[in-house]
Scaffold this active site. Structure first.
Site, short mmCIF file in Angstrom:
data_model
loop_
_atom_site.label_atom_id
_atom_site.label_comp_id
_atom_site.label_asym_id
_atom_site.label_seq_id
_atom_site.Cartn_x
_atom_site.Cartn_y
_atom_site.Cartn_z
N ARG A 1 -6.09 -57.90 6.84
CA ARG A 1 -7.13 -58.71 5.51
C ARG A 1 -8.05 -58.79 5.35
NH1 ARG A 1 -1.78 -57.16 1.48
NH2 ARG A 1 -3.04 -55.87 -0.39
N PRO A 2 -8.63 -59.38 6.05
CA PRO A 2 -9.93 -59.81 5.87
C PRO A 2 -10.90 -60.19 4.71
CG PRO A 2 -11.32 -58.13 7.24
CD PRO A 2 -9.25 -58.21 6.96
N ARG B 1 8.57 -59.79 -6.18
CA ARG B 1 6.79 -60.33 -6.20
C ARG B 1 5.99 -59.05 -7.30
NH1 ARG B 1 4.06 -59.14 -1.53
NH2 ARG B 1 1.86 -59.30 -3.62
N CYS C 1 -1.63 -61.02 6.87
CA CYS C 1 0.06 -61.26 6.21
C CYS C 1 0.34 -59.73 6.49
CB CYS C 1 -0.79 -60.41 4.76
SG CYS C 1 -1.01 -59.37 4.24
N ASP D 1 0.12 -48.01 -1.62
CA ASP D 1 1.24 -48.81 -2.01
C ASP D 1 2.39 -47.81 -2.41
OD1 ASP D 1 -0.22 -51.16 -2.21
OD2 ASP D 1 -0.39 -51.38 -4.01
N ASP E 1 -14.40 -60.69 3.68
CA ASP E 1 -15.48 -60.36 4.70
C ASP E 1 -16.51 -60.25 3.15
OD1 ASP E 1 -13.92 -58.89 5.68
OD2 ASP E 1 -15.68 -57.87 6.66
N LYS F 1 1.60 -55.47 -12.41
CA LYS F 1 1.63 -56.72 -11.10
C LYS F 1 -0.76 -56.71 -10.91
CE LYS F 1 1.89 -56.60 -6.68
NZ LYS F 1 0.49 -57.13 -6.14
N ASN F 2 -0.53 -55.38 -10.28
CA ASN F 2 -2.35 -55.57 -10.17
C ASN F 2 -3.76 -55.72 -11.17
OD1 ASN F 2 -1.89 -55.12 -7.20
ND2 ASN F 2 -1.73 -53.30 -7.11
N ARG G 1 -1.64 -63.92 -1.12
CA ARG G 1 -2.83 -63.63 -0.41
C ARG G 1 -4.04 -63.30 -1.93
NH1 ARG G 1 -6.36 -60.06 0.40
NH2 ARG G 1 -7.83 -60.24 1.96
C1 UD1 Z 1 -5.53 -54.56 -3.27
C2 UD1 Z 1 -3.85 -54.18 -4.06
C3 UD1 Z 1 -2.85 -53.43 -3.13
C4 UD1 Z 1 -3.97 -52.60 -2.26
C5 UD1 Z 1 -4.84 -52.40 -2.59
C6 UD1 Z 1 -5.17 -50.95 -1.81
C7 UD1 Z 1 -3.87 -56.72 -5.74
C8 UD1 Z 1 -3.33 -57.70 -5.59
N1 UD1 Z 1 -3.58 -55.69 -4.28
O1 UD1 Z 1 -5.03 -55.71 -2.07
O2 UD1 Z 1 -1.72 -53.78 -4.04
O3 UD1 Z 1 -1.94 -51.57 -1.10
O4 UD1 Z 1 -5.65 -52.53 -3.51
O5 UD1 Z 1 -5.11 -50.27 -2.71
O6 UD1 Z 1 -4.28 -55.71 -6.57
N2 UD1 Z 1 -11.16 -55.28 3.27
C9 UD1 Z 1 -12.27 -56.03 4.19
N3 UD1 Z 1 -12.79 -56.41 3.60
C10 UD1 Z 1 -12.60 -57.40 2.91
C11 UD1 Z 1 -11.47 -56.92 1.71
C12 UD1 Z 1 -10.76 -55.88 2.16
O7 UD1 Z 1 -12.38 -55.05 5.87
O8 UD1 Z 1 -12.95 -58.89 3.11
C13 UD1 Z 1 -10.61 -53.63 4.09
C14 UD1 Z 1 -8.84 -54.35 4.02
O9 UD1 Z 1 -8.84 -54.95 5.71
C15 UD1 Z 1 -8.18 -53.01 3.72
C16 UD1 Z 1 -9.23 -52.49 2.41
O10 UD1 Z 1 -10.39 -53.14 2.73
O11 UD1 Z 1 -8.16 -52.50 4.53
C17 UD1 Z 1 -8.71 -52.37 1.71
O12 UD1 Z 1 -8.43 -53.47 1.12
P1 UD1 Z 1 -8.76 -53.69 -0.46
O13 UD1 Z 1 -9.16 -52.94 -1.44
O14 UD1 Z 1 -9.39 -54.78 -0.68
O15 UD1 Z 1 -7.05 -54.42 -1.15
P2 UD1 Z 1 -7.35 -55.54 -1.43
O16 UD1 Z 1 -7.91 -55.51 -2.64
O17 UD1 Z 1 -6.37 -56.75 -0.43
#
Ligand code: UD1
Length: 417
Positions: free
Chosen positions: A121-122, A397, A116, A305, A124, A22-23, A92
């Site tokens: 999940r910001p 999903r 979510c 995950d 930024d 999926k990812n 998301r």
């Molecule tokens: C992806 C995966 C999800 C997995 C996660 C962590 C997909 C579709 N989803 O989610 O299954 O659990 O990686 O391995 O591939 N963060 C910020 N600011 C940002 C982005 C992230 O603060 O702009 C923080 C998030 O809140 C979280 C951490 O960084 O605490 C990791 O998030 P991220 O690696 O971005 O996860 P996703 O890409 O959303």
């Protein structure tokens, strides 16, 4: 309303093939937008998140269709760079369209994804990276409007190795002018899959799989077909199921290489795990062993995950375990559902203390997110009597057909419509 009915107490035996990831497929589907033409994705999982991405592509003018497990996408008729808000709110990870549409059209309009159920999940990091790449971002009536005359490569250093932000930056950088260097990049295998896909189509990306990725902008990409790699979290979920119930299972079309953090932990839990090039053999006898302490980490550490499924396993271990959830603070919402099985779990901030109980009883429970939902299935496989898991759509999903797979392994589990 549909639900999953599990009758617990059966050991798992037999073999099952693992679906495509999926990812990996979600960012790769987004990446097809960078190719002005036809892409064929083999072994693409038929899960609702993928259907959601194809709906987005259709909504912006692309054509998509399936041939068995191959997804064919033609983006030559792409007509707009506005992602309809209803799609972003539903999933998301739709924000992965930002980098791809910017790369193709130099603009994108998208709504904020919001929080979510597993945490805030910001985005930024995504936004900061785009700004550094000569992309302007404006808030217009709650929409993010991004524009550029030309994306320009630059050096970006993330505070945390975010998977989504690394992917979005790569997607924006592929057709940019000059070189983009991403420091503290995510190293997850799905990033490698995305880069292999893009390089096959003509991109120039190096360093994937390490914490520094370098993208040299190219003029254009060309049409390709690509095979999606196996889903490491589905693999891990089925390893967890065997750890919980006992049994002996062969997981086909998957490999240990991308699962080291999970395999190390499940060996400590008491599983016997053997790997060959394309299969994993898992067996377990007796109760799972407790793990004194583990924490979730970016790859190659133990993945967030797999945290809920592991908690479901440890609920019936002989002793006390502790898990610290370091990535998504909202994952522990599932604990209220675990308690309905009779689980004894204490939560203090990021730390969960799981006191194994000798007896779990079947329960009526509600899935509210994907991996937590899969964890309820594992709890149901162990619990005595009947378990009813409502809202199975959350599980769909990410799992093509969890009931079919577990039935093949001898579980008593049915999807009831
Ligand atoms: C992806 C995966 C999800 C997995 C996660 C962590 C997909 C579709 N989803 O989610 O299954 O659990 O990686 O391995 O591939 N963060 C910020 N600011 C940002 C982005 C992230 O603060 O702009 C923080 C998030 O809140 C979280 C951490 O960084 O605490 C990791 O998030 P991220 O690696 O971005 O996860 P996703 O890409 O959303």
């Amino acid at each position: 309303m549909a639900y999953i009915h599990v009758t617990g107490g059966k050991k798992l035996m037999g073999e099952v093939d693992i679906q495509g990831s999926k990812n990996a497929s979600l960012p790769i589907i987004a990446a097809t937008v960078l190719i002005d033409g036809v892409t064929r994705l083999d072994r693409c999982p038929r899960i609702s998140d993928v259907f959601h991405m194809t709906n987005i592509l259709e909504a912006i003018g692309c054509k998509t269709y399936w041939e068995g497990s191959s997804l064919i996408i033609d983006t030559s008729s792409l007509g707009t760079s506005t992602v309809p808000a209803e799609y972003v709110r539903k999933m998301r990870s739709s924000i992965i369209m930002m980098g791809a549409l910017l790369g193709r059209t130099n603009e994108v309009t998208i709504t904020y994804p919001g929080g979510c159920l597993i945490g805030a999940r910001p985005i930024d990091f995504h936004i900061e990276a785009f700004k550094k790449m000569n992309i302007s971002l404006e808030d217009v009536d709650g929409l993010i409007v991004c524009k550029t005359s030309k994306i320009i490569g630059t050096e970006i250093s993330f505070k945390f190795p975010s998977v989504g932000a690394t992917e979005n930056t790569i997607l924006a950088a592929v057709l940019a002018s000059g070189k983009t260097i991403i420091n503290n990049a995510a190293k997850e295998p799905e990033i490698t899959d995305l880069c292999l896909f893009l390089n096959k189509a003509g991109a120039k990306i190096s360093g994937y799989g390490t914490n520094q990725i370098v993208v040299e902008g190219v003029e254009r990409l060309h049409e390709i077909s690509y095979r999606i790699s196996s889903d490491r979290i589905v693999t891990g979920t089925y390893i967890a199921a065997v750890a919980a119930t006992g049994g002996h299972v062969k997981l086909g079309h998957t490999s240990c290489g991308i699962l080291q953090g999970v395999i190390d932990l499940y060996r400590k839990i008491g599983c016997h795990i053997i790997c060959d090039e394309d299969n994993i053999y898992v067996s377990a006898t007796g109760k799972p062993r407790p793990v004194p302490f583990t924490k979730t980490e970016p790859y190659p550490g133990f993945p967030t995950d797999m945290q809920s499924q592991t908690m479901a396993v440890l609920m019936s271990s002989e002793g006390t375990s502790q898990i610290s959830e370091e990535i998504f603070e909202g994952r522990y919402k599932i604990v209220d559902e675990f308690r309905k099985f009779g689980a004894n779990i204490e939560i203090e901030d990021r730390l969960a203390t799981i006191h194994g109980t000798p007896y779990l009883k079947g329960a009526k429970v509600y899935a509210s997110e994907l991996r937590g939902g899969a964890a309820l299935v594992i709890a149901g496989l162990v619990a005595e009597g009947h378990t009813f898991i409502h809202n199975p759509g959350h599980i769909e999903r990410g799992y093509e057909n969890i009931c079919r797979d577990l039935q093949e392994l001898g579980a008593q589990i049915d999807y009831v419509n």
